[in-house]
Structure formats: C-alpha cells, structure tokens
Design a protein around this motif. Structure first.
Motif, PDB file in Angstrom:
ATOM      1  N   LEU A  21       0.715  25.024   3.986  1.00  0.00           N
ATOM      2  CA  LEU A  21       1.670  23.946   3.734  1.00  0.00           C
ATOM      3  C   LEU A  21       3.094  24.494   3.630  1.00  0.00           C
ATOM      4  O   LEU A  21       4.036  23.899   4.160  1.00  0.00           O
ATOM      5  N   VAL A  22       3.221  25.621   2.965  1.00  0.00           N
ATOM      6  CA  VAL A  22       4.548  26.240   2.843  1.00  0.00           C
ATOM      7  C   VAL A  22       5.075  26.622   4.226  1.00  0.00           C
ATOM      8  O   VAL A  22       6.233  26.349   4.570  1.00  0.00           O
ATOM      9  N   HIS A  64       6.527  23.844   6.403  1.00  0.00           N
ATOM     10  CA  HIS A  64       7.857  23.325   6.081  1.00  0.00           C
ATOM     11  C   HIS A  64       8.974  24.042   6.839  1.00  0.00           C
ATOM     12  O   HIS A  64      10.087  23.542   6.907  1.00  0.00           O
ATOM     13  N   GLU A 105      15.493  23.787   4.006  1.00  0.00           N
ATOM     14  CA  GLU A 105      16.453  22.707   4.241  1.00  0.00           C
ATOM     15  C   GLU A 105      17.622  22.846   3.259  1.00  0.00           C
ATOM     16  O   GLU A 105      17.484  23.429   2.185  1.00  0.00           O
ATOM     17  N   ARG A 111      13.316  30.239   0.740  1.00  0.00           N
ATOM     18  CA  ARG A 111      12.563  29.369   1.645  1.00  0.00           C
ATOM     19  C   ARG A 111      11.262  28.907   0.986  1.00  0.00           C
ATOM     20  O   ARG A 111      10.902  27.739   1.044  1.00  0.00           O
ATOM     21  N   ALA A 148      10.207  25.020  -0.144  1.00  0.00           N
ATOM     22  CA  ALA A 148       8.951  24.414   0.325  1.00  0.00           C
ATOM     23  C   ALA A 148       8.076  24.007  -0.849  1.00  0.00           C
ATOM     24  O   ALA A 148       7.493  22.908  -0.858  1.00  0.00           O
ATOM     25  N   GLN A 201       9.349  20.850  -2.485  1.00  0.00           N
ATOM     26  CA  GLN A 201       9.030  19.666  -1.686  1.00  0.00           C
ATOM     27  C   GLN A 201       7.553  19.307  -1.793  1.00  0.00           C
ATOM     28  O   GLN A 201       7.191  18.138  -1.902  1.00  0.00           O
ATOM     29  N   ILE A 202       6.684  20.310  -1.770  1.00  0.00           N
ATOM     30  CA  ILE A 202       5.244  20.067  -1.901  1.00  0.00           C
ATOM     31  C   ILE A 202       4.935  19.463  -3.264  1.00  0.00           C
ATOM     32  O   ILE A 202       4.125  18.543  -3.393  1.00  0.00           O
ATOM     33  N   GLU A 259       6.055  15.848  -3.311  1.00  0.00           N
ATOM     34  CA  GLU A 259       5.182  15.020  -2.482  1.00  0.00           C
ATOM     35  C   GLU A 259       3.770  14.930  -3.058  1.00  0.00           C
ATOM     36  O   GLU A 259       2.964  14.122  -2.601  1.00  0.00           O
ATOM     37  N   SER A 294       1.417  17.011  -2.618  1.00  0.00           N
ATOM     38  CA  SER A 294       0.509  17.290  -1.514  1.00  0.00           C
ATOM     39  C   SER A 294      -0.419  18.476  -1.785  1.00  0.00           C
ATOM     40  O   SER A 294      -1.196  18.855  -0.916  1.00  0.00           O
TER      41      SER A 294
END
Length: 220
Positions: free
Chosen positions: A90-91, A94, A98, A172, A176, A179-180, A183, A185
């Motif tokens: 998952l990482v 991404h 961003e 980075r 990620a 964001q995970i 989410e 996730s």
C-alpha cells in the motif's frame, strides 16, 4: 428338371446375392470410417473443390477451452478483511510523496518525527494515535490541534515542528502512512490507542496496554 433341383438352385442364388450385398455394405462402411477418421493435410485444406464437387466435411477434434482459475490476489489487511496485499504494498502504491498542507502535513510530520526509521506498522500506530485523539473529544478536535497541543509531542518546539527533508525516503513513507491511516485502508496493531511512549521510559500511567511495536508501547 425335378422340383427339388429347382428349389436348390433358387436357394443358392439367393444366398449368393445376399453375400454380395453384405460385402458391398461393409466396403462402403469401411470407406466412410476411413474418411471421417482421417484429418486432412494442409494441402487438402488449401485445395478448392472442383466445380460440382461438394467441399469435404471435416470432423475436427473439439478444442478444449481452458478457463484460468482466479488467481489468489485478493488483498487482505491484518484482520483478514479485503483491503491490501500488505502494508508495504500500500505504501509503495502511493508513489512519490504528495505536497501536503494543513492537517495532513501535521499528521505526516508526527509520523516522521516520532517513528522515522521504524517499521511501517510502528509508523501506522503513531498516525492512528493522532487521529484517534482528534476523534475522542478528550483532545483537540483537529489533527494539527492534537499535534501542537502543549506538552504532548517532544518534537514540537515553540509551537512549530522542525524542517522536513521532503525529498527523503522517510518522508515519502510518512506521507503514505498518513494517507493510509486517514483512509483507514489498513488496520493498526494498536487500534484504538490514544497514548504511547518510548520503551526507554516508564511513566507508570496505569492505562490499558494495547501493543508494543518497535520502540514504542501503546495504550488506550
């Protein structure tokens, strides 16, 4: 000629005729079997029928249509739910970090400064603590509010966080993971945690311990 002799001649003629008919039928059947059981050569396939001649009927062996089995690529999170192949996958998915602003930058900053260099599971647990605090009603109700709340995170000094090398691999990963975590996730091994401390200290909080991950111990 006597009656008996006539009868014998008639019987012999009938037997001879029947034998000839049977032999003819067997010959025709053999030709048919040979014709239908032999696959044509390439030259036969490419030869056009002559005028008035019907094209040969070719009985090709049936093709076996194999349906591929569904590959076992269903992603799963740590609780068995269908969420992702692995946290590392998952990482990686991404991609590059961003550009972040506001709450997301505060969350990624907390992950970076509190768990840089630790496992992805450890980083995720830190991120979930910040999010859980913002949702709990016991702390500030925004991610930046939680991060900058006085006396909570040691990397915050003078109401700000240090500069971050945003071209680094550690940043980075932190972006990620943030964001995970937002989410939802991937499930954290310290799901529901509101507090954590480094293993090197023993604050004696008297809180419910949830997990020990890398250099931190997490509590509810």
């Amino acid at each position: 000629m006597s009656f008996r002799l006539k009868a014998a001649i008639i019987a012999a003629f009938a037997l001879s005729t029947a034998a000839a008919v049977t032999a003819s039928d067997m010959s025709s059947a053999s030709e048919a079997i040979s014709s239908t059981g032999t696959l044509p050569t390439d030259s036969a396939l490419n030869t056009a029928p002559s005028a008035g001649q019907k094209p040969a009927v070719i009985f090709a062996a049936p093709r076996e249509i194999a349906q591929p089995l569904a590959s076992d690529t269903t992603p799963y999170s740590t609780d068995g739910s269908s969420k992702g192949y692995s946290l590392a996958a998952l990482v990686d998915a991404h991609g590059p970090a961003e550009a972040l602003e506001g709450d997301m930058k505060c969350l990624a900053g907390a992950v970076y400064f509190e768990s840089k260099g630790e496992s992805l599971e450890g980083q995720l647990a830190v991120a979930r603590v910040v999010i859980n605090r913002a949702k709990s009603g016991r702390f500030a109700n925004s991610l930046c509010g939680v991060v900058y709340q006085p006396s909570q995170f040691s990397f915050v000094r003078g109401g700000s966080m240090p500069a971050i090398p945003e071209a680094s691999e550690s940043w980075r990963e932190a972006v990620a993971i943030a964001q995970i975590a937002m989410e939802d996730s991937w499930d954290s091994k310290a799901e529901g945690a509101l507090f954590f401390h480094a293993r090197r200290v023993s604050p004696g909080w008297g809180k419910a311990k949830l997990a020990s991950i890398d250099n931190h111990i997490f509590y509810r």
